[in-house]
Write an enzyme that holds these catalytic residues in place. Sequence first.
Site, PDB file in Angstrom:
ATOM      1  CE1 TYR A 104      30.353 -36.360 108.182  1.00 50.11           C
ATOM      2  CE2 TYR A 104      28.336 -35.528 107.222  1.00 50.11           C
ATOM      3  CZ  TYR A 104      29.621 -35.974 107.073  1.00 50.11           C
ATOM      4  OH  TYR A 104      30.185 -36.033 105.827  1.00 50.11           O
ATOM      5  CD  GLU A 135      26.149 -33.019 100.025  1.00 50.36           C
ATOM      6  OE1 GLU A 135      27.079 -32.232 100.281  1.00 50.36           O
ATOM      7  OE2 GLU A 135      26.019 -34.116 100.611  1.00 50.36           O
TER       8      GLU A 135
HETATM    9  N1  BES Z   1      31.318 -33.407 102.237  1.00 51.07           N
HETATM   10  C1  BES Z   1      30.590 -34.587 102.492  1.00 51.07           C
HETATM   11  C2  BES Z   1      31.164 -35.802 101.824  1.00 51.07           C
HETATM   12  C3  BES Z   1      32.554 -36.157 102.286  1.00 51.07           C
HETATM   13  C4  BES Z   1      32.896 -36.108 103.616  1.00 51.07           C
HETATM   14  C5  BES Z   1      33.480 -36.571 101.370  1.00 51.07           C
HETATM   15  C6  BES Z   1      34.181 -36.433 104.020  1.00 51.07           C
HETATM   16  C7  BES Z   1      34.752 -36.901 101.767  1.00 51.07           C
HETATM   17  C8  BES Z   1      35.114 -36.837 103.095  1.00 51.07           C
HETATM   18  C9  BES Z   1      29.125 -34.431 102.099  1.00 51.07           C
HETATM   19  O1  BES Z   1      28.613 -33.165 102.304  1.00 51.07           O
HETATM   20  C10 BES Z   1      28.316 -35.328 102.989  1.00 51.07           C
HETATM   21  O2  BES Z   1      28.327 -35.106 104.178  1.00 51.07           O
HETATM   22  N2  BES Z   1      27.650 -36.310 102.424  1.00 51.07           N
HETATM   23  C11 BES Z   1      26.806 -37.193 103.191  1.00 51.07           C
HETATM   24  C12 BES Z   1      25.403 -36.663 103.135  1.00 51.07           C
HETATM   25  C13 BES Z   1      24.596 -36.841 104.367  1.00 51.07           C
HETATM   26  C14 BES Z   1      25.247 -36.518 105.654  1.00 51.07           C
HETATM   27  C15 BES Z   1      23.297 -36.092 104.231  1.00 51.07           C
HETATM   28  C16 BES Z   1      26.897 -38.563 102.541  1.00 51.07           C
HETATM   29  O3  BES Z   1      27.601 -38.703 101.541  1.00 51.07           O
HETATM   30  O4  BES Z   1      26.315 -39.493 103.048  1.00 51.07           O
HETATM   31 ZN    ZN Z   2      28.413 -32.746 104.331  1.00 53.34          ZN
END
Ligand code: BES
Ligand code: ZN
Length: 690
Positions: A459, A374
């Site tokens: 990702y 984050e």
């Molecule tokens: N921005 C995302 C969360 C998100 C993505 C919310 C798409 C809504 C739609 C956040 O940065 C994220 O990627 N969170 C991951 C963390 C992990 C990849 C380290 C999570 O929530 O698991």
């Molecule tokens: Zn993210």
Amino acid sequence: MGRIGAFLLLAGVLLAGCEADPGADTGSGAAVKQDAVERTGEAPVTAEAYDPARDYFSFANRDGMTVRHIELDLDVDFERQVLRGYAILHVGLTDPAKLAWLQEAESGGPDDAGRTTTGDALRPVYSLTLDSRGLQIERASLLDETGGARSLTVSRPDAAPDPVRGHAVRIDLPVDFELAGVFRIRIDYQTGPGASAIMWLPPELTAGGEHPFMFTQSQSIHARSWIPLQDTPAVRFTYDAVIRTPPGLLAVMSADNDPQAQHDGEYHFSMPQPIPSYLMALAVGHLDFAPFGDRTGVYAEPEILPAAAAEFADTQAMLEAAEALWGPYEWGRYDLLILPPSFPYGGMENPRLSFLTPSLIAGDGSLVSVVAHELAHSWSGNLVSNATWRDIWLNEGMTNYLEGRLMEVIYDRERADEERTLNYHDLLDLLGTVPENMQALAPRFDEGDPDVGQDGVEYRKGQLLLDTLEHHFTRPVFDAFLRGYFENFAWQAITTEQFLEYTDQNLLAAHPGVFPRERLEAWLYRPGIPDEAVVPSSASLERAGAAAAAFAGGMSPPDEIPAGRWSPLATVHFLQSLPADLAPERIAALDSALGLTGTGNAEIARTWYTRAAEWRFRPAYPAMRDYLRHYGRIRLLRPVYEALARNGEDLDWAREVFADARANYHPLTVAAIEPILAVESPPTVAAAGH
Ligand code: BES
Ligand code: ZN
């Protein structure tokens, strides 16, 4: 066109490439509608070529005017579960040639500029189309310099809301209004029931159990469910806010939170850096603050604050490491907010204040890579943003890469490689389920739901591309390139095509012969994993995998598995490497040797309960039920529900657990899990949980 009689025409909209539905009801009678329908026949939206720069998930007509600043004034009403007040949108003109305008005409047709040339009183009527979902708009007015206000006509171009995109709101400016500079529109409104961004928690769902809690989750397209705005990452604005809460509760936002704020129920915020709408965030609860360093700290309920402060103590060091790699942190403070367990994600990069699930508090710092992630978004995502939801890999893939780099600096290479390797394994699994047309980093993405998107491919494949580029160009060269990239595109939203051009010029062409442009294009536009990918590996995961093979082959008694010396991720990999058929006694022995049922580590729990459901290992089910009721984080729930739904025996039980747990879940969690349980053979792609 030279038709006699009054008509209104969305001429500007058609010229500008159909940001709105040209078949929309313009609100002036059947003849008008008929005319618009005829126009639709001439230029059907569906026949248009895919436009990579267009946001297919927003109704906003942002070509001519954009929101530059928002003044929010909201009361947080826990009893009625609504936010109520107003938003003043400061709107500025961008490209006047692209303004959406409605033309009021007696006769004659438009000139080259689209304006009617005949008739005396003929003037264009400009309108602003905003995104909304479930908002109850009470009125809209145009504010003038002297404090006066003129009432504006508000209409809904579409009779019914779109299930994904919500309901467009059109606000018409007065016929005699001279468009110039920045003008202000005040919209009085309240949020609707079940607003998709908001979770209202009764005290029982908080750590303290005495005070209610609420929070928003705006990404991807849920800001429109609590603020009427141009809900597209392509538009950036600054904001000020006044938030009123019941006494004793603290409000925090993606803005200039004051750790010393008096908890008096009225909170003032300002966000001087322009942000896209998906980063708008608000939370209200019984919160306290603990500092880590001069620029960093954590907000949490007092009951969990000490544990949170200990778990995330490396945050300030992470911030400093990130600055050393990618340049100054541009946002002022960097704080964390620990939410109740129903928070639907692991973390959300709301500027200045990352929102985090409490499931990261494992007691040993083993899950803090989510904080690194984050924080890294402060560069990849918040500073340089995706132009549309198709470009989300620029945020998430790049952030996964940066996260790995931070983990290396703060911890060590071994830990970073464990995460890279598990991500790579996840990617291989995903390529078996995600349809080929969504496997390109930048797919054609004009339907579906941005929350589902590519289901996580963006990702892992994005990370793999950047790891691969780093490897081919060497770390010093690639680091310098990235610093330049962040500087060059700071405060902008960019498309994949802009990334491609910039990377071609500043990396590929600057070092000829290392990585041809066609190869980069293959990553961006084609499915699968290109051959030159640099596949990560981890010695510790390999050892855990070997231990799993030995155990599965019956060679190794459970109490000889050296799990005590493993990282939690090695245990995850061990569990994932076990075969689909394992005798119940062996599973039970494993459970007691490794202390799996009831584990406090959420990543181990996620893997263990998923495997337990696949094996139908019933002794774990009571604890599994508690786990499913406790957390709302989609990533933690989804694989377990999927395994239950698919194991041939437990779909009904899973439905029961869900029905019981549902009130504990955020609307986004409900939306992600419901499709898994709705059908006899569940879809392979439900909704993302990264
Ligand atoms: N921005 C995302 C969360 C998100 C993505 C919310 C798409 C809504 C739609 C956040 O940065 C994220 O990627 N969170 C991951 C963390 C992990 C990849 C380290 C999570 O929530 O698991
Ligand atoms: Zn993210």
